[in-house]
Every structure is written in C-alpha cells, then in structure tokens.
Design a protein around this motif. Structure first.
Motif, PDB file in Angstrom:
ATOM      1  N   GLU A   1       0.440  -0.677   0.271  1.00 51.69           N
ATOM      2  CA  GLU A   1       0.425   0.298   0.514  1.00 51.69           C
ATOM      3  C   GLU A   1       0.945   1.262  -0.308  1.00 51.69           C
ATOM      4  N   VAL A   2       1.765   1.435   0.567  1.00 47.41           N
ATOM      5  CA  VAL A   2       2.706   3.017   1.157  1.00 47.41           C
ATOM      6  C   VAL A   2       3.164   3.061  -0.908  1.00 47.41           C
ATOM      7  N   LEU A   3       3.659   1.767  -0.748  1.00 51.42           N
ATOM      8  CA  LEU A   3       4.380   1.813  -2.786  1.00 51.42           C
ATOM      9  C   LEU A   3       2.649   2.042  -3.532  1.00 51.42           C
ATOM     10  N   ASN A   4       2.046   2.082  -3.658  1.00 49.73           N
ATOM     11  CA  ASN A   4       1.201   2.013  -4.864  1.00 49.73           C
ATOM     12  C   ASN A   4       0.900   3.323  -3.961  1.00 49.73           C
ATOM     13  N   ARG A   5       0.908   4.415  -3.135  1.00 50.42           N
ATOM     14  CA  ARG A   5       0.578   5.879  -2.506  1.00 50.42           C
ATOM     15  C   ARG A   5       1.351   6.348  -2.706  1.00 50.42           C
ATOM     16  N   THR A   6       2.988   5.912  -3.245  1.00 57.00           N
ATOM     17  CA  THR A   6       3.468   6.738  -3.433  1.00 57.00           C
ATOM     18  C   THR A   6       4.328   7.121  -4.967  1.00 57.00           C
ATOM     19  N   GLY A   7       3.959   5.900  -5.004  1.00 55.77           N
ATOM     20  CA  GLY A   7       4.465   5.592  -6.497  1.00 55.77           C
ATOM     21  C   GLY A   7       6.043   5.232  -6.875  1.00 55.77           C
ATOM     22  N   MET A   8       6.977   4.477  -5.790  1.00 54.28           N
ATOM     23  CA  MET A   8       8.299   4.702  -5.399  1.00 54.28           C
ATOM     24  C   MET A   8       8.286   2.882  -5.104  1.00 54.28           C
ATOM     25  N   GLY A   9       9.434   2.369  -6.185  1.00 54.49           N
ATOM     26  CA  GLY A   9       9.917   1.366  -5.636  1.00 54.49           C
ATOM     27  C   GLY A   9      10.371   0.788  -4.587  1.00 54.49           C
TER      28      GLY A   9
END
Length: 68
Positions: free
Chosen positions: A8-16
């Motif tokens: 979810e963190v990756l999804n929200r931030t767009g980072m890998g």
C-alpha cells in the motif's frame, strides 16, 4: 490510526521497494513500525504527511519559477 503494509505504501507513493528503503536509510522517508518477526507497516498519517510535503515542495518551486 491505521497501519499500511509495504504494498500500500508503494502504491500510494509510486516508489519502488528499493527506493523506499534507501530513503528510509537516508532519513528522508517515515520509518516503518515493527509488527511481528519480519513484518513491518507504516503509520498512514505519516505517509500522508510525507506525500503532502512533496506536494508543498512542488508548489513552492513552481511559485519560484513563475516569478522569473
């Protein structure tokens, strides 16, 4: 209060994943909270604040370039 898992963190931030952990090590991203064993999560409010700070930085930079 809600805790977010890595996906979810990756999804929200767009980072890998690698970039996220790199930024944590540099002190530029919120620390994870240990749950059990190898499981970690992030505090939703801290992630939201980090995202809002990036938006504010963008807006300040856009304002500076508009004044030129």
């Amino acid at each position: 209060m809600r805790l977010l898992r890595l996906s979810e963190v990756l999804n929200r931030t767009g980072m890998g994943r690698s970039k996220t952990y790199e930024m944590i090590a540099e002190g530029k991203f919120p620390q994870s909270v240990p749950l059990t064993g190898r499981s970690v999560a992030w505090v939703e409010e801290e992630i939201d604040e980090w995202i809002l700070a990036r938006i504010a930085e963008r807006d300040v930079q856009a304002g500076a370039s508009d004044e030129r």
